[in-house]
Design an enzyme around this catalytic site. Sequence first.
Site, PDB file in Angstrom:
ATOM      1  N   HIS A 233      -2.302 -20.773   1.542  1.00 43.59           N
ATOM      2  CA  HIS A 233      -2.901 -20.424   0.261  1.00 43.59           C
ATOM      3  C   HIS A 233      -4.248 -19.937   0.648  1.00 43.59           C
ATOM      4  O   HIS A 233      -5.116 -20.856   1.326  1.00 43.59           O
ATOM      5  CB  HIS A 233      -2.640 -21.452  -0.674  1.00 43.59           C
TER       6      HIS A 233
ATOM      7  N   GLU B  77      -0.219 -11.733  -2.463  1.00 40.27           N
ATOM      8  CA  GLU B  77      -1.087 -11.671  -3.553  1.00 40.27           C
ATOM      9  C   GLU B  77      -2.794 -11.422  -3.156  1.00 40.27           C
ATOM     10  O   GLU B  77      -3.042 -12.138  -2.397  1.00 40.27           O
ATOM     11  CB  GLU B  77      -1.081 -12.841  -4.529  1.00 40.27           C
TER      12      GLU B  77
ATOM     13  N   SER C 138      -2.009 -20.875 -13.711  1.00 41.39           N
ATOM     14  CA  SER C 138      -2.859 -20.796 -14.884  1.00 41.39           C
ATOM     15  C   SER C 138      -1.877 -20.349 -16.082  1.00 41.39           C
ATOM     16  O   SER C 138      -2.036 -20.854 -17.117  1.00 41.39           O
ATOM     17  CB  SER C 138      -4.013 -20.170 -14.644  1.00 41.39           C
TER      18      SER C 138
END
Length: 228
Positions: free
Chosen positions: A95, A143, A202
């Site tokens: 990540h 992403e 989020s």
Amino acid sequence: MSLVKKPFFLVNPKSYLYGDKILKLAKIADKIAQKYQIDVLFSGQLVDLPRIKSETHNLILTAQHMDSLVAGRGMGHVLPEAVKNVGIKAVVLNHAENPLTLSVLDKTIKRAKEVGLFTIVCSDTVEQCRAVAELGPNMMICEPTSLIGTGNTSDDKYIVDTVKAVKEINPQILVLEAAGVSTGKDVEKVLRLGADGTGGTSGIINAPNWEDKLNEMILPMKKYKEEN
């Protein structure tokens, strides 16, 4: 048979939630996974995952990291066998908030496979997606790092190009497109553009009602599944 069936959803609280709060979110996600019959992966702090496992039934519990070491010396590192031993099924690697070099990532994916953990590996650019796909993970999270947590989703071209890049290397790798995904319409968009699944952080934990938000985001997956 793959551990995960598409379309799928990843609830990824990162380090925002722990203890009773993450358990509350896990129970909501567990209920919704059952309601819609959609595979829901759920990540959390390693110390919280055994408790979550004992109080949920439908989630694919996912570690947020592990290391490539073998049992023995390695103080402070995360042992793959220990992750597997407490019933965790999958692990996220590389990540943007915990990046690995390509060589370390290669070793860690191989160790995960040795112990039977499903590998979910993050990548940023189209070029990185190609390089990571060559390592043979089970799933990739594509992403742009710059969009993580912003509420802005990847543009259409990025989604199409990264899915294509991964599938050209290995069509068996599942592709999750996630940056900024926070609404039902976002979910519809990434699935329509070729992603196998999506997820959020989020957009979920900042929502005033977690159950309403997860219903909003996962219902389109059920509809997509029924139509395809």
